[in-house]
Design a protein around this motif. Structure first.
Motif, PDB file in Angstrom:
ATOM      1  N   ASP A 110      59.388  56.706  27.423  1.00 14.60           N
ATOM      2  CA  ASP A 110      59.150  55.288  27.696  1.00 14.60           C
ATOM      3  C   ASP A 110      57.685  54.897  27.499  1.00 14.60           C
ATOM      4  N   SER A 111      56.771  55.837  27.751  1.00 10.18           N
ATOM      5  CA  SER A 111      55.342  55.524  27.624  1.00 10.18           C
ATOM      6  C   SER A 111      54.790  55.909  26.257  1.00 10.18           C
ATOM      7  N   TYR A 112      55.670  56.320  25.355  1.00 11.19           N
ATOM      8  CA  TYR A 112      55.240  56.773  24.024  1.00 11.19           C
ATOM      9  C   TYR A 112      54.798  55.580  23.184  1.00 11.19           C
ATOM     10  N   ASN A 113      53.621  55.687  22.575  1.00 12.31           N
ATOM     11  CA  ASN A 113      53.082  54.646  21.690  1.00 12.31           C
ATOM     12  C   ASN A 113      52.847  55.280  20.333  1.00 12.31           C
ATOM     13  N   PRO A 114      53.654  54.945  19.337  1.00  9.56           N
ATOM     14  CA  PRO A 114      53.539  55.583  18.019  1.00  9.56           C
ATOM     15  C   PRO A 114      52.144  55.514  17.417  1.00  9.56           C
ATOM     16  N   GLU A 115      51.389  54.483  17.771  1.00 12.36           N
ATOM     17  CA  GLU A 115      50.057  54.336  17.199  1.00 12.36           C
ATOM     18  C   GLU A 115      49.048  55.275  17.861  1.00 12.36           C
ATOM     19  N   ILE A 116      49.322  55.661  19.055  1.00 14.68           N
ATOM     20  CA  ILE A 116      48.340  56.428  19.831  1.00 14.68           C
ATOM     21  C   ILE A 116      48.874  57.796  20.253  1.00 14.68           C
ATOM     22  N   SER A 117      50.141  57.885  20.615  1.00 13.06           N
ATOM     23  CA  SER A 117      50.720  59.134  21.118  1.00 13.06           C
ATOM     24  C   SER A 117      50.947  60.134  19.994  1.00 13.06           C
ATOM     25  N   CYS A 118      51.271  61.348  20.395  1.00 14.08           N
ATOM     26  CA  CYS A 118      51.486  62.441  19.439  1.00 14.08           C
ATOM     27  C   CYS A 118      52.819  63.119  19.744  1.00 14.08           C
ATOM     28  N   PRO A 119      53.619  63.437  18.713  1.00 11.57           N
ATOM     29  CA  PRO A 119      54.934  64.086  18.946  1.00 11.57           C
ATOM     30  C   PRO A 119      54.830  65.416  19.680  1.00 11.57           C
ATOM     31  N   HIS A 120      53.645  66.050  19.632  1.00 15.30           N
ATOM     32  CA  HIS A 120      53.496  67.350  20.288  1.00 15.30           C
ATOM     33  C   HIS A 120      53.694  67.263  21.794  1.00 15.30           C
ATOM     34  N   VAL A 121      53.695  66.034  22.340  1.00 17.57           N
ATOM     35  CA  VAL A 121      53.868  65.876  23.782  1.00 17.57           C
ATOM     36  C   VAL A 121      55.219  66.437  24.231  1.00 17.57           C
ATOM     37  N   PHE A 122      56.235  66.328  23.371  1.00 16.01           N
ATOM     38  CA  PHE A 122      57.565  66.830  23.731  1.00 16.01           C
ATOM     39  C   PHE A 122      57.623  68.355  23.587  1.00 16.01           C
ATOM     40  N   ASP A 123      56.853  68.890  22.630  1.00 16.33           N
ATOM     41  CA  ASP A 123      56.739  70.348  22.527  1.00 16.33           C
ATOM     42  C   ASP A 123      56.129  70.924  23.796  1.00 16.33           C
ATOM     43  N   THR A 124      55.138  70.186  24.340  1.00 18.48           N
ATOM     44  CA  THR A 124      54.459  70.657  25.552  1.00 18.48           C
ATOM     45  C   THR A 124      55.396  70.658  26.751  1.00 18.48           C
ATOM     46  N   LEU A 125      56.319  69.702  26.808  1.00 21.84           N
ATOM     47  CA  LEU A 125      57.302  69.684  27.895  1.00 21.84           C
ATOM     48  C   LEU A 125      58.190  70.928  27.830  1.00 21.84           C
ATOM     49  N   ILE A 126      58.580  71.314  26.629  1.00 21.06           N
ATOM     50  CA  ILE A 126      59.396  72.527  26.459  1.00 21.06           C
ATOM     51  C   ILE A 126      58.588  73.752  26.883  1.00 21.06           C
ATOM     52  N   ARG A 127      57.312  73.750  26.495  1.00 23.21           N
ATOM     53  CA  ARG A 127      56.432  74.858  26.891  1.00 23.21           C
ATOM     54  C   ARG A 127      56.299  74.920  28.410  1.00 23.21           C
ATOM     55  N   ALA A 128      56.221  73.773  29.057  1.00 19.21           N
ATOM     56  CA  ALA A 128      56.113  73.741  30.520  1.00 19.21           C
ATOM     57  C   ALA A 128      57.358  74.343  31.162  1.00 19.21           C
ATOM     58  N   CYS A 129      58.524  74.021  30.633  1.00 10.23           N
ATOM     59  CA  CYS A 129      59.781  74.561  31.183  1.00 10.23           C
ATOM     60  C   CYS A 129      59.852  76.086  31.014  1.00 10.23           C
ATOM     61  N   THR A 130      59.483  76.546  29.814  1.00 11.26           N
ATOM     62  CA  THR A 130      59.563  77.993  29.567  1.00 11.26           C
ATOM     63  C   THR A 130      58.496  78.757  30.326  1.00 11.26           C
ATOM     64  N   SER A 131      57.377  78.095  30.654  1.00 11.48           N
ATOM     65  CA  SER A 131      56.275  78.798  31.327  1.00 11.48           C
ATOM     66  C   SER A 131      56.676  79.303  32.705  1.00 11.48           C
ATOM     67  N   PHE A 132      57.632  78.622  33.354  1.00 12.06           N
ATOM     68  CA  PHE A 132      58.119  79.168  34.625  1.00 12.06           C
ATOM     69  C   PHE A 132      59.582  79.599  34.536  1.00 12.06           C
ATOM     70  N   GLY A 133      59.980  79.986  33.308  1.00 19.37           N
ATOM     71  CA  GLY A 133      61.246  80.686  33.104  1.00 19.37           C
ATOM     72  C   GLY A 133      62.501  79.844  33.129  1.00 19.37           C
ATOM     73  N   ASP A 134      62.357  78.509  33.033  1.00 27.65           N
ATOM     74  CA  ASP A 134      63.538  77.643  33.084  1.00 27.65           C
ATOM     75  C   ASP A 134      64.022  77.358  31.664  1.00 27.65           C
ATOM     76  N   MET A 135      64.762  78.332  31.093  1.00 25.66           N
ATOM     77  CA  MET A 135      65.235  78.206  29.711  1.00 25.66           C
ATOM     78  C   MET A 135      66.280  77.107  29.561  1.00 25.66           C
ATOM     79  N   ASN A 136      67.122  76.953  30.577  1.00 24.33           N
ATOM     80  CA  ASN A 136      68.171  75.928  30.497  1.00 24.33           C
ATOM     81  C   ASN A 136      67.571  74.535  30.398  1.00 24.33           C
ATOM     82  N   SER A 137      66.529  74.277  31.188  1.00 21.85           N
ATOM     83  CA  SER A 137      65.875  72.965  31.147  1.00 21.85           C
ATOM     84  C   SER A 137      65.206  72.741  29.796  1.00 21.85           C
ATOM     85  N   ALA A 138      64.564  73.787  29.272  1.00 21.19           N
ATOM     86  CA  ALA A 138      63.913  73.670  27.959  1.00 21.19           C
ATOM     87  C   ALA A 138      64.936  73.304  26.897  1.00 21.19           C
ATOM     88  N   HIS A 139      66.096  73.947  26.943  1.00 17.16           N
ATOM     89  CA  HIS A 139      67.132  73.666  25.949  1.00 17.16           C
ATOM     90  C   HIS A 139      67.701  72.261  26.133  1.00 17.16           C
TER      91      HIS A 139
END
Length: 614
Positions: free
Chosen positions: A86-115
């Protein structure tokens, strides 16, 4: 204005734009206002801060905010995803933000949430995360040993049209090597070359290490020798390559080749490191070559490489294993004197080593000290070790076992299957089968599922206490469940032999043969049985059957036959010449004689004082 923004969602896009070039200012201000006890930022405001961090390539800071949302503020992974979307701004934001969310989930072992994040983005929002996010996700599946899930998710990734990169291929190679599918891993190597992706040194090292793990050192060495040719001279070995090969040779006991590789890496300008020396030291200690191990320790110190607790742990472990508690204690004292920290492996080695060598009171005292310092893991390894050795030290140890168990319960720990199994096996070996059954009943009441090892302990205990009828009933029930193996049947066979029930012995043996559930122990039980009832010839015939069925007679077979034949010769029922003939026959069949048996019986019979077994 910024504090007001953090508490609400006003002017999200304008604030995002205003502060996009000042991540330090945003981060500093956020930390300052975070010190306020009544500070509570909104989901959207934190998501916007995450966008700012990602845009500025401050990925670690973004990950801290993500973890704060997920773990401290209690938002679900899908809540955070919606906030970021919802706060994503194509002119300013970066798609890597969603990669980082997946990384956050995997960092504490929550594979189901990452998927779920990956699926939600693709199915609900039509957005595909990068191949790097997939690689991160797949890597965590492998490191968590969820290999079945890895292959399913990898197939899913490919079906979504992703193009694999070098990291994806390396993950596949790694997974294949973990499953010992080495030749498939090599095929993947050639597939990489075919699609124009050059394997790197990591690819080679994983395959070489895989070859060493299945003891195919020659293949590992061949891959190392051809590394340049196979990579068009693009790749050369590094210290990890050599360490894999040195470890492989060390585990096989071929220390000459292991040291030759150390010399070879030195000639190539690759300095042996701490891992190299630690591997060699452990290899020599495994072979019982303490002088060579200590020589290498001195050599590494001369090279300016200080041994760490891994090296000392290895030395102390093998010293305790050999029963050299004095030297082991000296090394422990040196570790303390030179401020080399004990880790959980040091503690485990110390408790196990003391217990194994009969110093159970000292092991208990050390464990008590560790508990007092809150240095004991909750995996129950130390407690289970103490229970195991205490119960093997005699009946008087039962009170001490109770003390260990009471201490566990007082610390909020529950007995696990290993604890119950150790107690059942210990009581069975003591001959206290009633206590073993009581522990088994407690285990069932606590909802713990007994495994085959536990059932085998009970069967063995029943047989050794001459409760063979009960053991047979239990084995029949285990057969119905398909929960038995050759160990189970060997225990029952031994019980029948102890009861001199020849019909049951033969019936069970033939059943075991039909089911292909016989090993050298089975045959040795039968050889011993027939020798005890006075039939050396039938014992020899069982040994002949053993050879015909490609089960190699061993030193135990030798001792049983030769000892019983010699006993009969002393009462005139068997000539001494036949004892020597029996020895010769066993030698021809490739049986390595037991040195003590040979020295006491065969050597004197043929006029030798002793006989050194090579």
């Amino acid at each position: 204005m910024f504090l007001k923004f953090l508490r609400s969602n006003i002017s999200a896009r304008s604030v995002h734009f205003e502060f996009r070039m000042s991540p330090e200012l945003v981060l500093g201000f956020y930390k300052r206002v975070g010190l306020q006890t009544n500070f509570s930022p909104s989901l959207e405001s934190v998501c916007i801060l995450i966008h700012v961090m990602i845009r500025s390539r401050r990925y670690d800071d973004a990950l801290v905010f993500m973890n704060n949302l997920l773990q401290t503020m209690g938002y679900s992974h899908l809540d955070v995803l919606e906030g970021l979307w919802d706060s994503y701004n194509p002119e300013i934001s970066c798609p890597h933000v969603f990669d980082t969310l997946i990384r956050a989930c995997t960092s504490f072992g929550d594979m189901n949430s990452a998927h779920e994040v990956i699926i939600n983005l693709r199915m609900e929002k039509g957005f595909h995360v990068s191949v790097h996010a997939w690689n991160n996700f797949l890597n965590h599946l492998i490191t968590s040993n969820e290999l079945n899930s890895f292959w399913k998710k990898y197939t899913e990734m490919i079906s979504c049209g992703y193009t694999e990169n070098i990291y994806t291929y390396n993950l596949v190679v790694y997974a294949l090597c973990k499953e010992m599918r080495l030749y498939e891993a090599i095929s993947m190597f050639y597939r990489m070359l075919k699609v124009g992706i050059h394997p790197n040194v990591v690819t080679f090292n994983m395959i070489i290490n895989g070859a060493c793990k299945i003891s195919d050192i020659e293949l590992g060495l061949k891959l190392y020798r051809k590394m340049g040719i196979m990579s068009m001279e693009y790749i050369s070995p590094n210290s990890i390559t050599f360490n894999c090969l040195i470890n492989g040779y060390s585990k096989l006991g071929n220390m000459k080749s292991a040291e030759s590789l150390k010399d070879e890496m030195t000639k190539m300008g690759i300095k042996p490191n701490l891992i190299t020396y630690a591997t060699l030291v452990n290899g020599y200690l495994r072979k019982g070559c303490k002088k060579d191990a200590f020589r290498l320790c001195s050599h590494m110190v001369d090279k300016g490489i200080a041994p760490n607790n891994v090296v000392y742990n290895s030395i102390i472990h093998w010293l305790f294993f050999e029963g050299d508690t004095t030297t082991a204690s000296a090394f422990l004292s040196y570790m303390i004197k030179t401020n080399i920290l004990f880790d959980k492996f040091t503690n485990s080695i110390l408790v196990t080593g003391l217990s194994r060598n009969g110093y159970l009171n000292e092991a208990l005292d050390y464990h008590k000290w560790l508990v007092g310092k809150n240095l004991v893991d909750k995996d129950l390894f130390l407690e289970n070790t103490l229970v195991h050795y205490l119960l093997r030290s005699g009946n008087e140890s039962t009170l001490k076992v109770k003390q260990v168990l009471d201490d566990m319960i007082a610390r909020g720990l529950s007995l696990d299957s290993v604890t119950y199994g150790s107690m059942i096996d210990g009581f069975s070996k003591q001959g206290s089968i009633s206590n073993a059954i009581r522990v088994y009943d407690d285990m069932i009441k606590e909802g713990k599922k007994p495994n085959l090892v536990i059932y085998n302990s009970i069967v063995d205990g029943l047989c050794k206490n001459l409760s063979v009828d009960l053991a047979k009933i239990m084995v029949d029930e285990l057969k119905k469940l398909g929960l038995f193996d050759v160990v189970t049947l060997n225990s029952l066979l031994n019980g029948f032999c102890a009861n001199w029930n020849i019909n049951e012995v033969l019936n069970l043996f033939f059943q075991m043969q039909e089911g292909n559930l016989v090993n050298e122990v089975t045959y040795n039980i039968l050889v011993n049985f027939f020798c005890k009832i006075g039939s050396i010839q039938e014992g020899r015939e069982i040994m002949e059957m053993m050879v015909a069925n490609e089960v190699a007679p061993n030193s135990i077979t030798y001792t049983i036959l030769v000892t019983n034949a010699f006993k009969k010769s002393k009462v005139g029922c068997y000539s001494r010449e036949k004892v020597i003939e029996l020895h010769d026959d066993l030698m021809v069949k490739g049986v390595k004689p037991d040195g003590q048996t040979y020295d006491k019986i065969v050597g004197p019979l043929i006029g030798e004082e002793s006989f050194e077994i090579s």
